[in-house]
Write a protein that holds these residues in place. Structure first.
Motif: not given
Length: 308
Positions: A128-129, A132, A138, A188, A191, A195, A210, A214, A218-219, A222
């Motif tokens: 996720t990090v 995002y 990334d 990923r 995400t 995003r 942020p 996340v 976002i988590m 997932c």
């Protein structure tokens, strides 16, 4: 379809309502739909029953096992064939194999649960990090992931156990270290699909950091995909743990771990086949159960599959 007549809604209609009155009703409705999909898959239900049986056996091992898993009768009960007294026979030290398999279910669950608890959050956080943040973050995180993915899982686990030393705890840590990269890839990918969505844009406009985006937004999106992948990976985790035990780098004797039991029985595989065959069959059944359960969860939690 909804009923047109007036009156109180049934529980099913309440769960399937297209306009839930609360967040809890919406969650319960999604869970009900997922359960309907899952229960319609008979093989998945068989897998669920196998895993539930494993949990019951592990919880009540003290009651179900008729003999000690570590102490045997070397003089009178060595390498006995399966019988009414010893359902799965005895090993070269006179220990009851059925009792050892019963207690070995605890070590199987111990490995599976700990690996899932360690590896899944690591993969979820990294994926996720990376998805995002993008950019160099990334690139760095995904290249590290690629390095781990470049090696076969068992070979990499062997390298870590060799460095850490043999033992069940080190085996769990080694398997967890080698298991997180696929979870990071899945997180990923999930995400990247959300995003830039309007939902995330709205949260950004509200001033959320942020880290909060996340962690809180976002988590959770997932998690369902991750649960499916973790369940499908359980069989591989069991086989890797058994492989380490077979090579003498996992659980150490006299622990009744199934891979270690197969290793001790390989000398007698031609004449006393039950010594290695019984724990091997246990690994087969439990691995099959996790695979069937994972397939069912994938079908039930897939939002693209309609509720027919």
């Amino acid at each position: 379809m909804t009923a047109s007549h007036a009156g109180p809604l049934s529980r099913r209609d309440w769960l399937l309502s297209e306009r839930p009155a609360s967040r809890m009703q919406a969650r319960l409705g999604r869970a009900y739909v997922a359960w309907r999909r899952f229960s319609a898959n008979r093989l998945a239900f068989v897998g669920l029953l196998i895993i539930l049986a494993l949990l019951v056996v592990a919880a009540f091992a003290d009651v179900l096992a008729p003999y000690s898993p570590t102490i045997g009768d070397l003089k009178n009960a060595r390498l006995l064939a399966p019988s009414a007294a010893h359902w799965f026979g005895t090993d070269d030290l006179g220990r009851d194999i059925y009792s050892r398999i019963i207690y070995g279910s605890r070590w199987t669950l111990y490995v599976v649960i700990l690996v899932a608890i360690i590896a899944a959050p690591i993969g979820l956080l990294v994926g996720t990090v990376a998805g995002y943040a993008g950019g160099w973050t990334d690139a760095v995180l995904m290249r590290i992931t690629d390095i781990f993915l470049a090696f076969p899982k068992l070979i990499l686990a062997l390298a870590f156990v060799a460095a850490l030393g043999p033992g069940i705890e080190n085996a769990v840590l080694a398997i967890a270290i080698t298991s997180w990269p696929p979870y990071a890839r899945i997180a990923r990918a999930e995400t990247l699909t959300v995003r830039n969505s309007d939902y995330i844009k709205a949260v950004q406009l509200m001033g959320a950091s942020p880290f909060r985006i996340v962690l809180r937004h976002i988590m959770p999106l997932c998690v369902s995909s991750l649960i499916v992948r973790v369940t499908l990976d359980m069989a591989g985790i069991i086989l890797t743990a058994a492989g380490l035990g077979f090579l003498g780098l996992g659980a150490q004797p006299p622990l009744p771990e199934w891979g270690t039991m197969i290793a001790s029985g390989r000398r007698f595989v031609l004449d006393q086949w039950w010594v290695a065959g019984a724990p091997g069959f246990a690994i087969l059944i439990v691995s099959l159960g996790f695979n069937l359960l994972g397939d069912g969860l994938r079908d039930a939690l897939d939002p693209r599959s309609g509720d027919q």
